[in-house]
Design a protein around this motif. Structure first.
Motif, PDB file in Angstrom:
ATOM      1  N   PRO A  68     -17.429   9.964  -4.341  1.00 34.85           N
ATOM      2  CA  PRO A  68     -16.820   8.929  -3.495  1.00 34.85           C
ATOM      3  C   PRO A  68     -15.371   8.686  -3.939  1.00 34.85           C
ATOM      4  O   PRO A  68     -15.117   8.522  -5.130  1.00 34.85           O
ATOM      5  CB  PRO A  68     -17.669   7.688  -3.773  1.00 34.85           C
ATOM      6  CG  PRO A  68     -18.888   8.172  -4.486  1.00 34.85           C
ATOM      7  CD  PRO A  68     -18.485   9.418  -5.198  1.00 34.85           C
ATOM      8  N   GLU A  69     -14.439   8.684  -2.998  1.00 34.69           N
ATOM      9  CA  GLU A  69     -13.024   8.525  -3.351  1.00 34.69           C
ATOM     10  C   GLU A  69     -12.357   7.386  -2.593  1.00 34.69           C
ATOM     11  O   GLU A  69     -11.168   7.155  -2.720  1.00 34.69           O
ATOM     12  CB  GLU A  69     -12.246   9.820  -3.029  1.00 34.69           C
ATOM     13  CG  GLU A  69     -12.702  11.036  -3.796  1.00 34.69           C
ATOM     14  CD  GLU A  69     -11.950  11.255  -5.093  1.00 34.69           C
ATOM     15  OE1 GLU A  69     -10.788  10.831  -5.187  1.00 34.69           O
ATOM     16  OE2 GLU A  69     -12.526  11.849  -6.015  1.00 34.69           O
ATOM     17  N   GLY A  70     -13.112   6.696  -1.756  1.00 30.34           N
ATOM     18  CA  GLY A  70     -12.500   5.687  -0.887  1.00 30.34           C
ATOM     19  C   GLY A  70     -12.112   4.395  -1.602  1.00 30.34           C
ATOM     20  O   GLY A  70     -11.341   3.596  -1.089  1.00 30.34           O
ATOM     21  N   GLY A  71     -12.683   4.179  -2.793  1.00 32.82           N
ATOM     22  CA  GLY A  71     -12.353   2.989  -3.572  1.00 32.82           C
ATOM     23  C   GLY A  71     -12.849   1.699  -2.930  1.00 32.82           C
ATOM     24  O   GLY A  71     -13.790   1.694  -2.128  1.00 32.82           O
ATOM     25  N   PHE A  72     -12.174   0.631  -3.286  1.00 32.84           N
ATOM     26  CA  PHE A  72     -12.599  -0.723  -2.896  1.00 32.84           C
ATOM     27  C   PHE A  72     -12.817  -0.860  -1.393  1.00 32.84           C
ATOM     28  O   PHE A  72     -13.791  -1.460  -0.944  1.00 32.84           O
ATOM     29  CB  PHE A  72     -11.544  -1.727  -3.368  1.00 32.84           C
ATOM     30  CG  PHE A  72     -11.895  -3.157  -3.069  1.00 32.84           C
ATOM     31  CD1 PHE A  72     -12.892  -3.806  -3.791  1.00 32.84           C
ATOM     32  CD2 PHE A  72     -11.237  -3.854  -2.068  1.00 32.84           C
ATOM     33  CE1 PHE A  72     -13.227  -5.116  -3.510  1.00 32.84           C
ATOM     34  CE2 PHE A  72     -11.572  -5.165  -1.787  1.00 32.84           C
ATOM     35  CZ  PHE A  72     -12.560  -5.802  -2.509  1.00 32.84           C
ATOM     36  N   TYR A 101      -7.209  -1.009  -7.901  1.00 29.37           N
ATOM     37  CA  TYR A 101      -6.641   0.244  -7.376  1.00 29.37           C
ATOM     38  C   TYR A 101      -6.873   0.403  -5.876  1.00 29.37           C
ATOM     39  O   TYR A 101      -6.902   1.517  -5.368  1.00 29.37           O
ATOM     40  CB  TYR A 101      -7.268   1.434  -8.099  1.00 29.37           C
ATOM     41  CG  TYR A 101      -6.906   1.510  -9.563  1.00 29.37           C
ATOM     42  CD1 TYR A 101      -5.584   1.634  -9.954  1.00 29.37           C
ATOM     43  CD2 TYR A 101      -7.896   1.463 -10.537  1.00 29.37           C
ATOM     44  CE1 TYR A 101      -5.249   1.705 -11.305  1.00 29.37           C
ATOM     45  CE2 TYR A 101      -7.577   1.541 -11.884  1.00 29.37           C
ATOM     46  CZ  TYR A 101      -6.255   1.658 -12.258  1.00 29.37           C
ATOM     47  OH  TYR A 101      -5.939   1.744 -13.582  1.00 29.37           O
ATOM     48  N   LYS A 102      -7.037  -0.718  -5.170  1.00 30.71           N
ATOM     49  CA  LYS A 102      -7.469  -0.612  -3.774  1.00 30.71           C
ATOM     50  C   LYS A 102      -6.533   0.207  -2.881  1.00 30.71           C
ATOM     51  O   LYS A 102      -6.967   0.795  -1.903  1.00 30.71           O
ATOM     52  CB  LYS A 102      -7.716  -1.997  -3.181  1.00 30.71           C
ATOM     53  CG  LYS A 102      -6.495  -2.861  -3.031  1.00 30.71           C
ATOM     54  CD  LYS A 102      -6.902  -4.226  -2.481  1.00 30.71           C
ATOM     55  CE  LYS A 102      -5.724  -5.102  -2.122  1.00 30.71           C
ATOM     56  NZ  LYS A 102      -4.564  -5.038  -3.023  1.00 30.71           N
ATOM     57  N   ASP A 103      -5.218   0.267  -3.230  1.00 32.45           N
ATOM     58  CA  ASP A 103      -4.273   1.004  -2.377  1.00 32.45           C
ATOM     59  C   ASP A 103      -4.044   2.440  -2.828  1.00 32.45           C
ATOM     60  O   ASP A 103      -3.326   3.200  -2.192  1.00 32.45           O
ATOM     61  CB  ASP A 103      -2.928   0.272  -2.338  1.00 32.45           C
ATOM     62  CG  ASP A 103      -3.072  -1.084  -1.681  1.00 32.45           C
ATOM     63  OD1 ASP A 103      -3.822  -1.162  -0.691  1.00 32.45           O
ATOM     64  OD2 ASP A 103      -2.462  -2.051  -2.163  1.00 32.45           O
ATOM     65  N   MET A 104      -4.631   2.789  -3.974  1.00 36.90           N
ATOM     66  CA  MET A 104      -4.393   4.104  -4.557  1.00 36.90           C
ATOM     67  C   MET A 104      -4.935   5.273  -3.711  1.00 36.90           C
ATOM     68  O   MET A 104      -4.208   6.240  -3.479  1.00 36.90           O
ATOM     69  CB  MET A 104      -5.043   4.110  -5.939  1.00 36.90           C
ATOM     70  CG  MET A 104      -4.322   4.771  -7.019  1.00 36.90           C
ATOM     71  SD  MET A 104      -2.587   4.430  -7.166  1.00 36.90           S
ATOM     72  CE  MET A 104      -2.253   5.554  -8.473  1.00 36.90           C
ATOM     73  N   PRO A 105      -6.188   5.206  -3.241  1.00 40.35           N
ATOM     74  CA  PRO A 105      -6.722   6.351  -2.494  1.00 40.35           C
ATOM     75  C   PRO A 105      -5.863   6.712  -1.292  1.00 40.35           C
ATOM     76  O   PRO A 105      -5.529   7.889  -1.085  1.00 40.35           O
ATOM     77  CB  PRO A 105      -8.117   5.870  -2.058  1.00 40.35           C
ATOM     78  CG  PRO A 105      -8.505   4.839  -3.060  1.00 40.35           C
ATOM     79  CD  PRO A 105      -7.219   4.154  -3.426  1.00 40.35           C
ATOM     80  N   ALA A 106      -5.431   5.723  -0.525  1.00 42.94           N
ATOM     81  CA  ALA A 106      -4.624   5.992   0.669  1.00 42.94           C
ATOM     82  C   ALA A 106      -3.288   6.602   0.282  1.00 42.94           C
ATOM     83  O   ALA A 106      -2.807   7.549   0.919  1.00 42.94           O
ATOM     84  CB  ALA A 106      -4.423   4.707   1.454  1.00 42.94           C
ATOM     85  N   LEU A 107      -2.687   6.080  -0.794  1.00 43.76           N
ATOM     86  CA  LEU A 107      -1.388   6.594  -1.237  1.00 43.76           C
ATOM     87  C   LEU A 107      -1.490   8.065  -1.640  1.00 43.76           C
ATOM     88  O   LEU A 107      -0.687   8.907  -1.226  1.00 43.76           O
ATOM     89  CB  LEU A 107      -0.892   5.754  -2.422  1.00 43.76           C
ATOM     90  CG  LEU A 107       0.426   6.202  -3.053  1.00 43.76           C
ATOM     91  CD1 LEU A 107       1.580   6.089  -2.076  1.00 43.76           C
ATOM     92  CD2 LEU A 107       0.736   5.388  -4.302  1.00 43.76           C
ATOM     93  N   MET A 108      -2.505   8.371  -2.450  1.00 42.23           N
ATOM     94  CA  MET A 108      -2.681   9.750  -2.921  1.00 42.23           C
ATOM     95  C   MET A 108      -2.929  10.695  -1.735  1.00 42.23           C
ATOM     96  O   MET A 108      -2.497  11.839  -1.733  1.00 42.23           O
ATOM     97  CB  MET A 108      -3.883   9.829  -3.871  1.00 42.23           C
ATOM     98  CG  MET A 108      -3.586   9.277  -5.231  1.00 42.23           C
ATOM     99  SD  MET A 108      -2.353  10.294  -6.034  1.00 42.23           S
ATOM    100  CE  MET A 108      -1.424   9.100  -6.933  1.00 42.23           C
ATOM    101  N   HIS A 109      -3.604  10.163  -0.737  1.00 43.05           N
ATOM    102  CA  HIS A 109      -3.935  10.995   0.400  1.00 43.05           C
ATOM    103  C   HIS A 109      -2.712  11.279   1.272  1.00 43.05           C
ATOM    104  O   HIS A 109      -2.399  12.414   1.587  1.00 43.05           O
ATOM    105  CB  HIS A 109      -5.046  10.331   1.221  1.00 43.05           C
ATOM    106  CG  HIS A 109      -5.675  11.252   2.215  1.00 43.05           C
ATOM    107  ND1 HIS A 109      -6.569  10.835   3.148  1.00 43.05           N
ATOM    108  CD2 HIS A 109      -5.509  12.574   2.408  1.00 43.05           C
ATOM    109  CE1 HIS A 109      -6.937  11.873   3.889  1.00 43.05           C
ATOM    110  NE2 HIS A 109      -6.304  12.929   3.451  1.00 43.05           N
ATOM    111  N   THR A 110      -1.968  10.223   1.602  1.00 43.99           N
ATOM    112  CA  THR A 110      -0.829  10.426   2.512  1.00 43.99           C
ATOM    113  C   THR A 110       0.315  11.149   1.810  1.00 43.99           C
ATOM    114  O   THR A 110       1.114  11.815   2.442  1.00 43.99           O
ATOM    115  CB  THR A 110      -0.307   9.086   3.068  1.00 43.99           C
ATOM    116  OG1 THR A 110      -0.098   8.207   1.976  1.00 43.99           O
ATOM    117  CG2 THR A 110      -1.286   8.464   4.037  1.00 43.99           C
TER     118      THR A 110
END
Ligand SMILES: Cc1cc2nc3c(=O)[nH]c(=O)nc-3n(C[C@H](O)[C@H](O)[C@H](O)COP(=O)(O)OP(=O)(O)OC[C@H]3O[C@@H](n4cnc5c(N)ncnc54)[C@H](O)[C@@H]3O)c2cc1C
Ligand code: SF4
Lengths: 98, 435
Positions: B285-289, B366-375
């Motif tokens: 799972p990588e979606g985080g919070f 780290y709630k914003d981290m997954p989206a940042l790493m992805h985009t």
């Protein structure tokens, strides 16, 4: 540029232990004439290369080497391209290390 | 049908399920645990780093007989381009302590040991049993499970869903959605066997000391992903994982990626001459919070990977699984002790307790981290590693170029690749997501 040696997944799967539930495939591909982009992507994305193209250009699955990761479910179940479940209890891949 | 009714049914005997079943049994509840594998662990895949603190809370003296591989004294982070890596290593003799904090383990063996503890605590553990669906009453309340065994339906006051990342039962019952391709990573790994002395010499280890390498960069070919190399006693776990959406988009093959990683000039000498004994794959799972689904309902709770409780930035999952399993069990025990029914309202205690724990607090951080790493995957996993490698080489190569010139070249290459605003933007976004 060096040439990429091709990776033989069959050799990798050979290391693993399986208990095959003959005649009861736990994943089924919906019959189709032209495969969807989702289904086509499985030719590359499946880590056990269970998905293959037949000579009519349709995608087929052989589940014997499946390592039950769920990637094809994530990509293809939503579009209705496949039916996905786990093998019956005790069947399928048996990891010694994991 | 099994006539007997249980206080609780736990689906799955992984980290979360074993923690939950153990805790429930220790508190005197009548527990049935169902696992589809031949034994607990036979379907489970992990790196694997075990975090002692969370296991100690369940089994304080686990060091006495748990199958532990090596205690970690060294961590290496590698930023890789195609021919080099820039490393940050941390090693400390402080980690050679009486009660070490982190160990490498082999999941199939560890889970088997854990499962034995669950049985000893009094739970009934039934393996080789796939749960096919949840049994619900006319109002949708979960009242038990159906399995692929002939004796079908089994009833309990509450069902603990510890079914792992795929979470098939929860989706089938409409409790949560199927994980999407941008919220899960596919990891492939191999087990490489070598003589103990060879491993210790190659990784600079003595006795049971261990080390792990986390690697990122061009090895993931612009996809959001990471590689890992973990030293066990007599084998090395080596693997790489990337977002499923990235595999789908790029047409890269997981095994192709793994083999390139193995052939990398920094990696190949470490595994030279090894014998491979297993090839495994698993989702993470990588979606985080933001990907956490509803955690409880009428007659059910969900724990571990099935609840997407995974901290991808720190590669922590098993500890969140164990902790959520334990906390869910404690909440159930409290409801049961008050002789209250297992309604959604009463089971919301589980979420309340989990919110107070490190599990939700860390994921929130780290709630914003997954989206940042992805985009920004192209920049973080391709452009920067290549730039850093060039800069390092420029810094180290002594070739008569004045140092001022060298610095200018490095500086220019960064601006050229990412522009001023791009560089500042990335640094700012990263700092904000990390905060
Ligand atoms: C390559 C890789 C490396 C990782 N490295 C680390 C690491 O170093 N440290 C760390 O802390 N975490 C790591 N993780 C994450 C960690 O493995 C998971 O977070 C953890 O295993 C989750 O535990 P769980 O009990 O929720 O799920 P699992 O351990 O997946 O357990 C789920 C169990 O449920 C069973 N099951 C599922 N459905 C059914 C059903 N319908 N009927 C019966 N049984 C069922 C399965 O067989 C399985 O035993 C890694 C993961 C991967 C893939
Ligand atoms: S579950 Fe994984 S290994 Fe099995 S067919 Fe689907 S993608 Fe391939």
């Amino acid at each position: 540029m060096s040439i990429e040696p091709s990776v033989r997944v069959e050799d990798k799967l050979f290391y693993n232990r399986y208990l095959v539930d003959a005649g009861r495939a736990h994943i089924k591909v919906r019959p189709h004439t032209t495969p969807s982009p989702e289904l086509l992507s499985m030719l590359k994305a499946c880590p056990a290369r269970c998905y293959e193209l037949n000579d009519k250009g349709q995608v087929e699955i052989t589940v014997d080497g499946c390592i039950e990761c769920g990637t094809c479910r994530v990509i293809c179940e939503g579009s209705g391209d496949i039916e996905w479940s786990y093998p019956r209890g005790g069947y399928g891949v048996l990891f010694k290390f994991g | 049908m099994i006539e007997e009714k249980f206080d609780a049914i736990v689906v799955g005997a992984g980290m979360a399920g074993n923690a939950a079943a153990l805790t429930l049994a220790q508190r005197g509840l009548k527990v049935l645990q169902l696992e589809r594998g031949e034994y607990s662990g036979s379907k489970n895949v992990q790196g694997a780093i075990l975090y002692a603190d969370m296991l100690e809370k369940l089994i304080p003296d686990f060091r006495e007989d748990a199958p532990l591989e090596r205690h970690l004294v060294e961590q290496r982070f590698w930023m890789m381009d195609d021919r080099s890596h820039t490393g940050l290593h941390y090693r400390s003799d402080d980690f050679n302590e009486e009660r070490p904090n982190r160990y490498t383990i082999i999941r199939a063996q560890f889970d088997r040991w854990f499962s034995q503890k669950v049985r000893e605590a009094g739970a009934t553990v039934l393996c080789e049993t796939t749960v096919t669906e949840l049994a619900q009453d006319a109002y949708g309340k979960v009242i038990g499970v159906r399995t692929d065994r002939a004796d079908g339906e089994i009833h309990a006051d509450v069902v603990v869903l510890a079914e792992g990342v795929n979470g098939l039962l929860g989706t089938r019952a409409g409790l949560r959605k199927r994980p999407t391709a941008d919220k899960v990573a596919l990891a492939v790994k191999e087990m490489h066997f070598l003589p103990r002395e060879t491993i210790e010499a190659r990784f600079n280890l003595r006795g049971d000391e261990g080390m792990v390498i986390e690697a990122a960069g061009t090895i993931s070919r612009g996809m959001t992903g990471m590689g890992f190399i973990y030293a066990n006693k007599e084998c090395i776990s080596l693997g790489i994982g990337c977002l499923v959406a990235d595999f789908q988009r790029t047409g890269e093959t997981p095994y192709g990626l793994l083999d390139r990683f193995k052939r990398h000039p920094s990696v190949a000498p470490l595994i030279e001459g090894s014998e491979v004994k297993e090839y495994a794959a698993h989702l993470i799972p990588e979606g985080g919070f933001k990907a956490i689904p509803q955690l409880y309902g009428e007659g059910w709770v969900v724990v571990g990977d099935a609840a997407q409780l995974n901290n991808a930035i720190h590669r922590e999952g098993s500890n969140l699984a164990m902790t959520s399993g334990r906390i869910a069990a404690e909440a159930i025990f409290q409801v049961k002790s008050r002789k209250d029914p297992m309604t959604a309202e009463n089971l919301s205690l589980y979420k309340k307790m989990l919110d107070e724990s490190f599990v939700i607090k860390d994921l929130k951080k780290y709630k914003d981290m997954p989206a940042l790493m992805h985009t920004q995957s192209q920049n973080f996993f391709l452009t920067y590693p290549e730039l850093v490698s060039k800069a390092m080489q420029n810094f180290l190569r002594v070739d008569g170029t004045p140092k001022v010139e060298k610095e200018k070249t490095t500086f220019k290459s960064f601006i050229k690749a990412r522009s001023w605003s791009g560089l500042f933007g990335d640094a700012f976004r990263l700092a904000r997501a990390w905060r």
